[in-house]
Design a protein around this motif. Structure first.
Motif: not given
Lengths: 198, 290
Positions: A65, A67, A76-79, A131-132, A136
């Motif tokens: 995700v 942005r 935003v989130a990338a798992g 994902a968070v 990181d």
């Protein structure tokens, strides 16, 4: 063992990794899912070139995700996504582009295991859905390719990463595959459970 | 009132993407306590830490923010009726921008729609129940693709009986293996028809973790199957350590004499949903479990 590696990872270093090791990766990783694998291989088979060099880098099974803030893309989130879907491409992909690490979740099969052994590559297992945590380790977005054509989840996002991980090595370059071993044990166990079922 | 419903739905989509229901969180914590192997335990620690950070920063815990369903219980006296679909579609578009959610609605011909809304009013999906009273009860449930891909439908021959039902569920979980991000919550629907059993299996995921079916015979079946799927030894993330499933729920409907439909719908560890009640005067209560 725990390793902190930098891309491009040399084959000699890679060959030291064994199933069960933990890896943190710094340098460059590129996201690629189903559509990107298909497109990259089509380009390769036509004798064309990819917009970037994957040799010694990480290929990440991920549809993030993202942005856009100002003119800049932010994660935003990338798992990781389920790697098994890429099993139909990955051996040819490894042979064609020679990445050092395939990164995803769920593990991969026999074809990928053989390609890892033959061409010197490993599979790094990230916790599915985390994902968070994964995001990181991503410092910034270096580039994006094929966004217009493939859309946000499927395109190639080029991430600059620092200590990205931990990734559990579940396929090494010596023919070992942890999740495949578990899968075989599960299938044997299933037969025993079904036989005893009333 | 339309604005209140829309705002509430956006808020539910935000909560469901960024926070786990308390019972699910508790189920995962218990799973961590009973996982001895260091591989499985470290995966559960990653999961729990990820959830914690996602909550603190109000970010989606997983990048797969799913295909969105709303479960609606619409009271007789609630002022909005047929406009509800359009309001929830608007809320979905807004949440996609504001949370943000990943655009996950792909058109057969046109590619990704970019806003989680698809053609013909099917996505986001609405399950509507008409009930007494004057309230609107709304549950938002996003469901990720990885665990949806390992769902299974069996139109069994009635002759295989209950043993055949059990075998089908065990087979389905074994085939899912590591692919749907275990530990799982397994939803099972038995009976009805090919569509009804799948609906019941999905609905079963919404029952609180640890709560058994009120029929003691079904409850016993839940206990037995939960034990059996855990015996498979898939473990956390398919690494062979820790629980394969942290719960299993079964819902049952009557069936046709010639059919024995069994639906298995599996949720990844991130069983996400959020619920609110809106009174006819527009008073909103967000329900949080625990």
């Amino acid at each position: 063992m725990e390793y902190h590696l930098e891309t491009p990872v040399e084959e000699g270093v890679l060959r030291r990794l064994r199933v069960g090791d933990l890896v943190f990766l710094s340098g460059t990783i590129v996201t690629a899912r189903d559509e990107a694998h298909r497109k990259a291989l089509e380009i390769h088979e036509r004798g064309g070139r990819l917009p970037l060099d994957l040799r010694g880098g990480g290929v990440y099974h991920c549809g993030p995700v993202m942005r856009r803030v100002g003119g800049e893309w932010r994660v935003v989130a990338a798992g990781p996504t389920t790697s098994a879907r890429m099993e139909i491409f990955e051996d040819r992909f490894i042979e064609a582009f020679r990445p050092a690490m395939i990164i995803g979740k769920g593990g991969m099969g026999e074809r990928t295991t053989r390609a890892c052994e033959r061409f010197g590559c490993v599979y790094g297992y990230l916790t599915g859905g985390a994902a968070v945590l994964a995001a990181d380790g991503i410092r910034r977005v270096r580039a994006v390719y094929w966004l217009e054509e493939l859309g946000m989840p499927e395109c190639l996002w080029v991430f600059e990463v620092e200590d990205f991980g931990p990734m559990l090595i579940t396929i090494d370059s010596h023919g070992d595959n942890l999740t495949e071993e578990v899968r075989k044990r599960v299938m044997e166990k299933k037969e025993r459970i079904l036989k005893a079922l009333r | 009132m339309e604005q209140i419903v829309e705002d509430t739905a956006v808020e539910l989509l935000r909560i469901s993407a960024t926070e786990l229901p308390g019972d699910v969180l508790e189920g995962l914590r218990r799973a961590r306590e009973r996982t001895e192997g260091v591989l499985g335990r470290s995966q559960l620690e990653n999961i729990l830490r990820n959830v914690e950070i996602a909550g603190e920063r109000s970010l989606p815990m997983c990048q797969d923010t799913g295909v969105i369903s709303f479960f609606v219980r619409l009271g007789d006296g609630f002022p909005i009726r047929s406009r509800l679909r359009e309001i929830l579609v608007r809320a979905t578009r807004r949440a996609t921008e504001e949370v943000p959610l990943r655009p996950n609605a792909v058109d057969l011909f046109e590619g990704n729609t970019g806003d989680n809304v698809g053609r013909n009013g099917y996505v986001p999906h609405l399950y509507i129940d008409l009930v007494e009273g004057d309230k609107l009860e709304l549950i938002a449930m996003p469901k990720g693709g990885g665990s949806s891909n390992v769902a299974a439908l069996g139109m069994l021959k009635p002759g295989v009986g209950l043993r055949g039902v059990k075998a089908f569920v065990i087979e389905a979980v074994a085939s899912a293996g590591s692919l749907g991000c275990p530990p799982y919550l397994v939803g099972v629907g038995v009976g009805g028809g090919e569509d009804i059993c799948m609906y019941l299996a999905k609905r079963a995921l919404l029952r609180p973790v640890g709560e058994r079916n009120p029929d003691p015979r079904v409850a016993a079946l839940e206990e037995e199957l939960l034990e059996k799927v855990n015996e498979l030894g898939i473990g956390v993330m398919g690494l062979g350590e820790g629980p394969t499933a942290y719960d299993l729920h079964i819902e049952v409907a009557a069936r046709h004499p010639a059919s024995l439909p069994v639906g298995v719908v599996i949720s990844c560890w991130a069983l996400r949903h959020a619920e609110a009640v809106i009174s006819k005067d527009g008073e909103v209560t967000i329900r949080r479990v625990l």
